[in-house]
Design an enzyme around this catalytic site. Structure first.
Site, PDB file in Angstrom:
ATOM      1  N   CYS A  31      53.896 -93.699  51.667  1.00  0.00           N
ATOM      2  CA  CYS A  31      55.333 -93.413  51.575  1.00  0.00           C
ATOM      3  C   CYS A  31      56.089 -93.979  52.768  1.00  0.00           C
ATOM      4  O   CYS A  31      57.247 -94.373  52.649  1.00  0.00           O
ATOM      5  CB  CYS A  31      55.581 -91.901  51.515  1.00  0.00           C
ATOM      6  N   GLU A  33      63.151 -96.277  41.915  1.00  0.00           N
ATOM      7  CA  GLU A  33      62.546 -95.614  43.070  1.00  0.00           C
ATOM      8  C   GLU A  33      61.835 -96.583  44.003  1.00  0.00           C
ATOM      9  O   GLU A  33      61.055 -96.180  44.860  1.00  0.00           O
ATOM     10  CB  GLU A  33      61.581 -94.527  42.596  1.00  0.00           C
ATOM     11  N   HIS A  61      55.711 -90.076  41.990  1.00  0.00           N
ATOM     12  CA  HIS A  61      55.709 -91.541  42.072  1.00  0.00           C
ATOM     13  C   HIS A  61      54.312 -92.056  41.777  1.00  0.00           C
ATOM     14  O   HIS A  61      53.317 -91.350  42.003  1.00  0.00           O
ATOM     15  CB  HIS A  61      56.121 -92.029  43.469  1.00  0.00           C
TER      16      HIS A  61
END
Length: 446
Positions: free
Chosen positions: A369, A174, A250
């Site tokens: 992000c 990720e 995350h």
């Protein structure tokens, strides 16, 4: 001249919508089917970039992906003209169509993992695009992501580009959303902290039960090897499975680090004691500030709803930092109070910067992000594509570009409109000329 940490933010794409594709991301699921405003989303992101540029930070821009992804629809059996493919997909498999329309590449923390030259054996910056195999709508990104990164960091003397890891669940990667680098100074060799959710080859070990753990231990160790990192420069730590099951998909939703500061929730890691022992050993006699946030001050639920930890820690000077948070943090009494306490405590964080990122936040992405961090020496910065580094001229060009091409509203029903495809291709073709990226999109290359 010293090395700097540059932030490369993703431009929000013209098809920004709320399809609710990201299971395990509470905000994404909660706002499913809500009408989006792509123009507002892109302008909000650009406003954050411009504000940080104005403060003297190096701010880069990364282009969005081509959406809808017609090539993927063709690979999955749809044929005919682009217009026919869209109509047929909308009629027979609308969920698949929304996946091929996702603008999720805006969250460039997931684009790649990047190790600076001060950490690597060959003295180059190493870049590995994330494979993002856990979510179909993101797994179709890596090929174009690699081309975008190669067009931005395009000098082989300084940058080493790796292909994504094998696109299988065992190597679920990720990107930098699960990677934090700590150091005394950006010029120094650092400690790269890889956070994983589960063991891909040992499923019997601790893992979440409700939501998927997207990033594996095997992915982290593979990237460390590819990047030429020594054992002394790496730390592999497991995310707490319980917080993943609460919606912390995350690590950057529950922890953030910069230089000698690690801000984290007390429930963030499975073995907090091991983590802190290794960090204290790394910093040895140098100052280190582990800032642990108790559930008594900020609950995991409040952290998720406000994205307190999905913040940016930016070095104002060698001793001072600012924390960049979304406006939602100031609308929550507990989080607002904690931030007030944080900047008055004995640590380098002494300033709060807040931004309106509502369009991104409603889809489950905050300030952290939206950006990919890259530590660059002056020579390396000089080797970056200069047309992707924000300045007054580029900000004006991009703002005009968004106002010209983006819609004010987009619903899920609009995704079958063939004119949206043509609008998007026209916009992206112009963008590649502004950023001088070359032919990075499939429609240009075909």
């Amino acid at each position: 001249m010293h090395a700097v940490e540059a932030n490369f933010d993703g431009l929000v794409g013209p098809t920004h919508n709320y399809a609710g594709l990201s299971y395990g991301n509470v905000a994404s699921s909660k706002n499913q089917q809500v009408a989006s405003n792509p123009k507002e989303a892109a302008l909000q992101g650009l406003a954050k970039m411009k504000a940080l540029h104005d403060m003297g930070f190096v701010q880069g821009v990364l282009a969005p992906q081509e959406r809808p992804d017609i090539n993927t629809l063709k690979r999955l059996g749809f044929s005919g003209s682009d217009t026919h493919i869209l109509a047929l997909a909308a009629k027979t498999d609308p969920v698949l169509l929304t996946s091929c329309y996702s603008a999720s590449s805006m969250w460039t923390a997931n684009a790649a993992t990047i190790s600076p030259s001060s950490d690597t054996l060959d003295g180059k910056i190493h870049i590995t695009p994330a494979n993002l195999v856990n979510k179909f709508h993101r797994s179709i990104e890596p090929e174009t992501t690699a081309r975008i990164l190669q067009a931005v960091f395009n000098d082989n003397q300084y940058f080493h580009h790796h292909p994504p890891l094998p696109a299988v669940d065992v190597f679920g990667d990720e990107g930098a959303a699960n990677h934090t680098r700590l150091c005394n100074d950006y010029d120094d060799a650092g400690l790269e902290l890889f956070v994983f959710g589960r063991y891909g080859l040992s499923p019997e070990k601790s893992a979440p039960c409700r939501f998927p753990a997207r990033h594996t231990y095997e992915a982290s160790t593979a990237i460390a090897r590819l990047h030429g990192l020594t054992l002394e420069q790496t730390l592999f730590i497991q995310q707490n499975p319980d917080v993943i099951d609460q919606g912390v998909f995350h690590n950057d939703v529950i922890a953030v680090g910069n230089r000698n500061v690690l801000l984290f929730h007390e429930q963030a890691f499975l073995d907090k004691k091991e983590l802190l022992n290794k960090l204290y050993h790394f910093f040895h006699d140098k100052p280190f500030y582990p800032i642990e946030v108790s559930s008594n001050f900020v609950s995991v639920k409040d952290a998720i709803n406000t994205y307190l930890f999905n913040s940016q820690l930016l070095s104002l000077t060698n001793e001072e930092m600012a924390i960049v948070v979304p406006e939602e943090c100031l609308h929550n009494n507990a989080v607002k109070h904690y931030l007030s306490e944080l900047i008055s405590a004995d640590n380098p964080i002494n300033k709060v910067l807040n931004f309106n990122l509502k369009q991104s936040m409603q889809n489950g992405g905050g300030p952290a992000c939206l950006r990919l961090r890259v530590i660059l020496t002056p020579e390396e910065l000089g080797a970056v594509n200069p047309h992707c580094i924000l300045n007054e001229f580029l900000y004006s060009k991009l703002t005009n570009w968004v106002n010209k091409h983006y819609r004010n509203q987009l619903t899920i029903q609009d995704l079958s409109d063939p004119s949206l495809l043509h609008e998007t291709q026209l916009a992206l073709d112009e963008l590649t000329q502004i950023l001088q990226l070359g032919s990075i999109y499939p429609f240009q290359r075909n």
